[in-house]
Design a protein around this motif. Structure first.
Motif, short mmCIF file in Angstrom:
data_model
loop_
_atom_site.label_atom_id
_atom_site.label_comp_id
_atom_site.label_asym_id
_atom_site.label_seq_id
_atom_site.Cartn_x
_atom_site.Cartn_y
_atom_site.Cartn_z
N ASN A 154 1.77 -1.33 6.98
CA ASN A 154 0.48 -0.35 6.39
C ASN A 154 -0.62 -1.31 7.17
N TYR A 155 -0.53 -2.26 8.07
CA TYR A 155 -2.12 -2.55 9.18
C TYR A 155 -1.57 -2.41 10.40
N ASP A 156 -2.71 -2.22 10.69
CA ASP A 156 -2.92 -1.36 12.25
C ASP A 156 -3.71 -2.43 13.10
N GLY A 157 -4.24 -3.38 12.35
CA GLY A 157 -5.02 -4.87 13.31
C GLY A 157 -6.06 -4.39 12.77
N LYS A 175 -7.25 -1.54 9.87
CA LYS A 175 -7.37 -0.92 8.58
C LYS A 175 -6.37 -1.16 7.78
N LYS A 176 -5.85 -1.17 6.47
CA LYS A 176 -4.71 -0.73 5.55
C LYS A 176 -4.46 1.36 5.52
N HIS A 177 -3.68 1.33 5.57
CA HIS A 177 -2.53 2.44 5.91
C HIS A 177 -1.79 2.58 4.89
N ASP A 195 1.34 -1.27 0.17
CA ASP A 195 0.04 -0.17 0.19
C ASP A 195 0.82 1.44 -0.09
#
Length: 459
Positions: free
Chosen positions: A387-390, A392-394, A370
């Motif tokens: 990229n992953y906060d648990g 959502k992807k950012h 991402d």
């Protein structure tokens, strides 16, 4: 006008599967999809698929099959599978007002070329036949019924193998099970079919002696009529398809090194002077530009590779790679990634839904997910975008000419401006403006005269 009926009602018990036989895959398409595509050359006005066992699955698989050259597929149910004649009898209520020709195909005979069906149909129309049968001259016709014709290829007799005399068995022309009928002539006879045989089934071949004239058309390549009844037949058909595809590409100017170790699906497009190395597999809607070298040991699926690009021991799926770029060894591009021209995506680098600008490099041991990279970006070894906060992807954005040091972590969402340098070992959690050096690590601490105590010291 011509209507097409595809027989697709059988279970295919010898496949040892809960899946209908016609839905088994041959390369990138199911068997019945391949049969459907072979119809394009005759521009049918209607296509009717006769379904039976798990017909809902067959119907669902073909509902989204869009092609500008063929009409929307119709479905007719054959509740009991009582033979090929019985299957065509199911069309009587649906073709009451139809007065043209009917082409009958089998959903488990997937290797027919479009030009073969066009030849069959053109012969049928030119001679105003009541029926035209596709035939093949087999090297070993044992077990097949023989078709006997006069000097003008009009059918004079059909004899089952068990009923053939020694002389008749010298005839190698057999029925391929593909027919073109005048529907008005066939429609009158169909209700009269009887199941006077050991299997108590209604055979479509029984209508042939009742029609006149009937002509045979020999297929140029007998392998086109190979039918699928078990997994071995499926493997044989795949081998035939592969030889056909690879021979065509080599004739068109593509180099295949050790063709037997390479697979290329017939949906793939290659330009001249492409070189395909051993143990490489090209699948789906893949295109490869001229001068590119793919492999050894690479898998490319549903992706576009530019000109003069190399892909070594790598996997690329659903992605685009521009010209003059080097991929691999052991790189993985997926999730609609895009790599610009004159780039290098090197050893053990993974891209997922990443866009990499021209002349940018990620040479070693990195994960870019991402992310959008500008031009002339250099990614140091061990850099990852977190990229992953648990939940959502950012997204991560890196500007032109920026560089990351080894073992950097960019915690998304985060933006690095242009001409930014990230010091090795940094964990970047906030945006960085242009022309900056970012150091995001604790100061090194050294304690002199210190060592880890051993278990003996503790005692």
């Amino acid at each position: 006008m011509v209507a097409v009926a595809i027989l697709a009602a059988g279970r295919g018990t010898r496949m040892k599967s809960d899946l209908p036989k016609v839905l088994h895959q041959l390369g990138s398409c199911t068997l019945v999809e391949r049969v459907l595509k072979s119809c394009v050359s005759i521009q049918p006005s209607r296509i009717i698929v006769i379904v039976g066992y798990r017909g809902d699955l067959v119907q669902k698989s073909l509902q989204n099959n869009s092609n500008d050259n063929i009409p929307t597929v119709e479905f007719v149910e054959q509740k009991e599978q009582l033979g090929t004649g019985h299957a065509i009898q199911q069309l009587l209520p649906y073709l009451q007002e139809f007065s043209e020709d009917l082409l009958v195909l089998n959903g488990d005979v997937p290797l027919l070329r479009p030009e073969t069906l066009k030849q069959l149909f053109d012969t049928h129309k030119e001679n105003q036949n009541s029926a035209t049968i596709l035939t093949a001259n087999l090297p070993n016709p044992k077990g097949y019924g023989r078709i006997f014709c006069d000097a003008n290829n009009f059918v004079t007799q059909i004899v089952e193998d068990r009923d053939c005399t020694t002389a008749q068995k010298q005839n190698h022309r057999v029925n391929a099970g593909v027919y073109c009928f005048s529907w008005p002539a066939l429609g009158k006879i169909l209700p009269e079919l009887k199941a006077d045989n050991d299997q108590q089934e209604y055979y479509l071949t029984d209508v042939v002696p009742l029609l006149n004239p009937v002509m045979a058309v020999d297929v140029n390549d007998y392998q086109e009529i190979v039918g699928i009844n078990n997994r071995k037949h499926l493997a044989t058909a795949y081998d035939i398809l592969q030889i056909r595809v690879k021979d065509d590409w080599m004739a068109a100017g593509v180099t295949l090194i050790n063709p037997d170790s390479i697979t290329i699906e017939d949906t793939v497009s290659l330009e001249r002077d492409v070189i395909i190395e051993p143990q490489t597999h090209l699948r789906g809607q893949t295109t490869i530009g001229t001068g590119s070298r793919i492999g050894p040991g690479s898998l490319i699926e549903n992706s576009q590779i530019g000109t003069n690009t190399s892909v070594l021991y790598s996997v690329i799926s659903d992605s685009v790679v521009a010209d003059n770029t080097r991929i691999g060894p052991y790189a993985h591009l997926r999730g609609n990634s895009q790599v610009g021209s004159h780039c290098r995506i090197g050893n053990f680098v993974e891209l997922k839904k990443a866009k990499v600008g021209d002349r940018s490099n990620a040479a070693h041991l990195s994960y870019l997910g991402d992310a959008t990279l500008g031009e002339k970006v250099n990614i140091g070894a061990g850099t990852i975008t977190a990229n992953y906060d648990g939940v959502k992807k950012h997204h991560t954005k890196i500007g032109d000419r920026s560089k990351t040091g080894s073992n950097s972590v960019l915690v998304a969402p985060v933006t690095l401006g242009e001409d930014v340098t990230v010091a090795a070992g940094s964990v970047v959690t906030k945006d960085v403006e242009d022309d900056s050096l970012v150091i995001a690590r604790s100061r090194q601490t050294v304690r002199k005269s210190w060592r880890l105590k051993s278990s003996e010291d503790n005692e």
